[in-house]
Enzyme design. Structure first.
Site: not given
Length: 317
Positions: A287, A156, A278, A252, A180, A255
């Site tokens: 994906y 990110r 994730h 992004h 995150k 990514r």
């Protein structure tokens, strides 16, 4: 960040102006979308004011009540989804800017309308972006290292600009990424990216007058300070223009491309999930949808039943 360290909103008009800049510059949204998001957020702010709430002290129940009102007056699911997107973008902006520390809309879901797949660059397009970097520019070495690291590690933007020299393990060929929720993960880094980082560290970074508190940050701006998210956006947009790439691209996108190319190469979905950081495998499963056309072509090309059909057609020609 503690609650007492949060910024306060003194002028909502000023905040909305900065929100518009965030949407148009950093998110790359069209003028019409920015205008629609602005309109939706103002509707929410008006509702909160009537309820005696402010944007920063609103809680999940306030948003459920607001959205229930939209449903009651007959707003279509598609319009509801757009409104939720707008106010979610606003609260993400408030969090990025330090006005709130938790997102009160985290558990709010939009009506299901089907999945919109993110844009993906081909390997050739990424190579073209890197080739478009002007080696005569002082920051050329830095920008090559940035693109290779973003794409090679699936980072990110916030993870990239906060990456520290002490988190790059050259011999072991991995980096420590703070994602995150301040959660750390190990991510392998390619030798190509490491070589570009070495060139940048050897030839460009020593020339900078590093600002206080930035000594351990890997990527710096021209003034020796921390790079901003918007600067990364500008770098990538400029390279796309130079490389004649006409897709709607943001940082992004690299990514997304990282994850898609891993899947195309046969990587396990769980491994991709871990590298992307994730929490849920369902986030990573997008994906699989991106790669569905490639999988279909693989079946058409290699499945024995299709080979029989190709033989029949060849016999008729």
């Amino acid at each position: 960040m503690r609650r007492d360290e949060m910024r306060e909103i003194h002028d909502i008009d000023e905040v909305m102006q900065r929100f518009d800049v965030y949407l148009s510059i950093e998110r790359g949204l069209s003028g019409n979308t920015v205008e629609a998001y602005n309109y939706d957020v103002m509707k929410l702010l008006g509702y909160l004011q009537e309820e005696g709430r402010t944007p920063t002290d609103a809680v999940e129940d306030d948003f459920h009540s607001f959205l229930s009102g939209l449903h009651d007056i007959g707003i279509s699911p598609r319009s509801q989804a757009r409104i939720i997107s707008g106010i979610k973008a606003f609260y993400k902006f408030l969090r990025l800017e330090g006005y709130i520390d938790n997102d009160p809309l985290e558990l709010i879901e939009a009506p299901r309308l089907g999945r919109e797949l993110p844009a993906v660059l081909t390997v050739e397009e990424i190579d073209a972006m890197i080739a478009a970097i002007d080696p005569a520019l002082p920051e050329g070495l830095r920008n090559r290292a940035i693109i290779e690291t973003l794409y090679g590690c699936g980072l990110r933007v916030s993870e990239l600009i906060n990456l520290r020299i002490s988190q790059v393990y050259v011999k072991e060929e991995y980096i420590i990424v703070e994602g995150k929720g301040d959660k750390q993960r190990l991510v392998p880094i390619s030798r190509v990216a490491l070589n570009e980082i070495k060139k940048y560290m050897r030839s460009y970074r020593p020339k900078l007058k590093v600002k206080r508190g930035c000594n351990d940050l890997l990527f710096l701006n021209r003034r020796g300070g921390k790079l901003s998210r918007i600067m990364i956006f500008y770098i990538i947009k400029d390279l796309c223009q130079r490389a004649d790439i006409h897709k709607n691209i943001s940082p992004h996108t690299l990514r997304h491309s990282f994850a898609t190319h891993l899947l195309e190469g046969g990587a396990n979905l769980r491994a991709i999930q871990q590298m992307l950081g994730h929490e849920s495998i369902t986030t990573t499963e997008v994906y699989v949808h991106i790669d569905r056309s490639r999988l279909r072509q693989e079946i058409l090309s290699h499945h024995p039943r299709n080979a029989v059909e190709r033989g029949k057609k060849a016999g008729h020609t």
